[in-house]
Design a protein around this motif. Structure first.
Motif, PDB file in Angstrom:
ATOM      1  N   UNK A 175       0.830  -1.207   0.000  1.00  0.00           N
ATOM      2  CA  UNK A 175       0.000   0.000   0.000  1.00  0.00           C
ATOM      3  C   UNK A 175       0.867   1.261   0.000  1.00  0.00           C
ATOM      4  N   UNK A 176       1.899   1.269   0.830  1.00  0.00           N
ATOM      5  CA  UNK A 176       2.776   2.435   0.895  1.00  0.00           C
ATOM      6  C   UNK A 176       3.480   2.684  -0.430  1.00  0.00           C
ATOM      7  N   UNK A 177       3.933   1.605  -1.077  1.00  0.00           N
ATOM      8  CA  UNK A 177       4.606   1.742  -2.361  1.00  0.00           C
ATOM      9  C   UNK A 177       3.637   2.244  -3.422  1.00  0.00           C
ATOM     10  N   UNK A 178       2.436   1.682  -3.412  1.00  0.00           N
ATOM     11  CA  UNK A 178       1.409   2.091  -4.386  1.00  0.00           C
ATOM     12  C   UNK A 178       1.008   3.545  -4.184  1.00  0.00           C
ATOM     13  N   UNK A 179       0.860   3.944  -2.928  1.00  0.00           N
ATOM     14  CA  UNK A 179       0.406   5.295  -2.615  1.00  0.00           C
ATOM     15  C   UNK A 179       1.457   6.354  -2.927  1.00  0.00           C
ATOM     16  N   UNK A 180       2.704   5.949  -3.079  1.00  0.00           N
ATOM     17  CA  UNK A 180       3.791   6.901  -3.298  1.00  0.00           C
ATOM     18  C   UNK A 180       4.210   6.998  -4.760  1.00  0.00           C
ATOM     19  N   UNK A 181       3.435   6.351  -5.632  1.00  0.00           N
ATOM     20  CA  UNK A 181       3.823   6.306  -7.040  1.00  0.00           C
ATOM     21  C   UNK A 181       3.413   7.591  -7.757  1.00  0.00           C
ATOM     22  N   UNK A 182       4.075   7.879  -8.844  1.00  0.00           N
ATOM     23  CA  UNK A 182       3.671   8.943  -9.750  1.00  0.00           C
ATOM     24  C   UNK A 182       3.626  10.324  -9.128  1.00  0.00           C
ATOM     25  N   UNK A 183       2.961  11.226  -9.856  1.00  0.00           N
ATOM     26  CA  UNK A 183       2.856  12.613  -9.411  1.00  0.00           C
ATOM     27  C   UNK A 183       1.480  12.864  -8.797  1.00  0.00           C
ATOM     28  N   UNK A 184       1.253  12.269  -7.639  1.00  0.00           N
ATOM     29  CA  UNK A 184      -0.015  12.453  -6.946  1.00  0.00           C
ATOM     30  C   UNK A 184      -0.013  13.774  -6.185  1.00  0.00           C
ATOM     31  N   UNK A 185      -1.203  14.375  -6.055  1.00  0.00           N
ATOM     32  CA  UNK A 185      -1.329  15.574  -5.244  1.00  0.00           C
ATOM     33  C   UNK A 185      -1.001  15.232  -3.786  1.00  0.00           C
ATOM     34  N   UNK A 186      -0.465  16.211  -3.060  1.00  0.00           N
ATOM     35  CA  UNK A 186      -0.173  15.995  -1.648  1.00  0.00           C
ATOM     36  C   UNK A 186      -1.422  15.631  -0.866  1.00  0.00           C
ATOM     37  N   UNK A 187      -2.565  16.221  -1.256  1.00  0.00           N
ATOM     38  CA  UNK A 187      -3.812  15.918  -0.560  1.00  0.00           C
ATOM     39  C   UNK A 187      -4.190  14.457  -0.749  1.00  0.00           C
TER      40      UNK A 187
END
Length: 333
Positions: free
Chosen positions: A10-22
């Motif tokens: 989950x942590x790896x998936x959530x940190x991928x790409x250029x996601x907004x900080x929110x």
């Protein structure tokens, strides 16, 4: 395949790409409240359909989460599992065969059945009850359909009084990176999913809303290099939602003697009144910033109910001798 824990995946998936900080902040919150407490040290490869179904039941019975929240978290979790399959961390996604994850159509119906639908009298009461410094901001939400963050970010340069138009391309968001990892700094940025320099949407500016904006600028001026209309009350920075809700919104509801509802109800009022007035769906969707008319229909489902009956009645009253024909009037003009 390497043995990954559910939490690590989950942590790896959530940190991928250029996601907004929110978005990253939301994913961290979900990890802390509903992923770690249930899955703990479980291996992602060991998950079965029954495990995911038990997780859904746990969120409902133990965490008391609404059907909408459970469905959202299940959707995120399934997305994470798809990512794990694509990266050969696991061979299959057990979420694909989960029953009872929630129906999107039912969710929309349930949500709209309990959503507050303000009357015009109630909207006017809220507007009149709002503190003068921020009254025009509520007019923008009810009369132009702006989201709260978009209304907070309006600058003088976005308003075209002469042409009667409002450009919406910025929002106030509490998602700036503070350097501490909490990502809670407030900032003015381009609306979500748009790049710097890319235009936002343009909305018709009704004359009564324009009059309120002119009155606001005359009485309160603008602030900062961006010439914002609605800075914080001390005029030292941006307006926080934590100030807006108790000091502006709740005060407007109290003085207007209107039952509790979220400020988003003003935006919903705008969209519903446009649709009731017969404004084409694609225009309403554009002005609200929706990606498609399908999204619009989901949010305003109740307005489209009974469309067949209204269609039959419309033609029955038009297609008769002596009926008014609006097309003839336009041709004569």
């Amino acid at each position: 395949m390497e043995k990954w824990k559910v939490t690590a995946a989950w942590e790896q998936w959530a940190d991928r790409g250029k996601l907004e900080n929110s978005t990253k902040k939301q994913y961290r919150s979900i990890l802390r409240t509903t992923i770690e407490p249930f899955f703990m040290t479980r291996s992602i490869a060991s998950l079965q359909v029954a495990d995911v179904e038990q997780w859904l039941l746990w969120m409902e019975q133990d965490r008391k989460l609404s059907a909408r929240t459970r469905r959202q978290r299940f959707s995120f979790f399934s997305g994470m599992m798809d990512w794990a399959v694509a990266n050969e961390i696991v061979s299959r996604n057990p979420c694909k065969n989960v029953a009872g994850a929630g129906s999107r159509a039912r969710e929309i119906r349930d949500q709209k059945s309990t959503a507050t639908r303000l009357t015009t009298r109630e909207v006017l009461a809220v507007l009149n009850g709002a503190p003068p410094r921020y009254r025009a901001m509520l007019w923008l939400m009810a009369g132009c359909g702006l989201r709260l963050g978009e209304a907070m970010a309006v600058s003088r340069d976005q308003i075209d009084f002469e042409e009667g138009r409002l450009r919406v391309d910025f929002q106030i968001a509490e998602d700036g990176d503070t350097g501490s990892g909490k990502n809670s700094a407030i900032r003015r940025r381009h609306i979500k999913a748009r790049d710097e320099g890319e235009p936002g949407r343009t909305i018709p500016l009704p004359p009564n809303v324009a009059a309120e904006l002119r009155r606001h600028i005359k009485n309160h001026g603008v602030w900062g290099p961006d010439r914002l209309l609605f800075p914080n009350v001390t005029r030292t920075g941006f307006l926080y939602a934590s100030y807006f809700y108790p000091k502006v919104w709740m005060e407007a509801l109290r003085k207007g003697q209107v039952r509790y509802c979220k400020a988003h109800a003003l935006r919903h009022y705008y969209g519903s009144r446009l649709l009731y007035a017969g404004v084409p769906e694609n225009d309403v969707a554009d002005w609200l910033g929706h990606s498609s008319t399908e999204v619009l229909r989901e949010h305003y489902h109740y307005i489209f109910e009974g469309a067949e009956q209204r269609g039959r009645a419309a033609i029955a009253t038009m297609l008769v001798p002596g009926a008014d024909d609006p097309t003839e009037a336009s041709e004569i003009a």
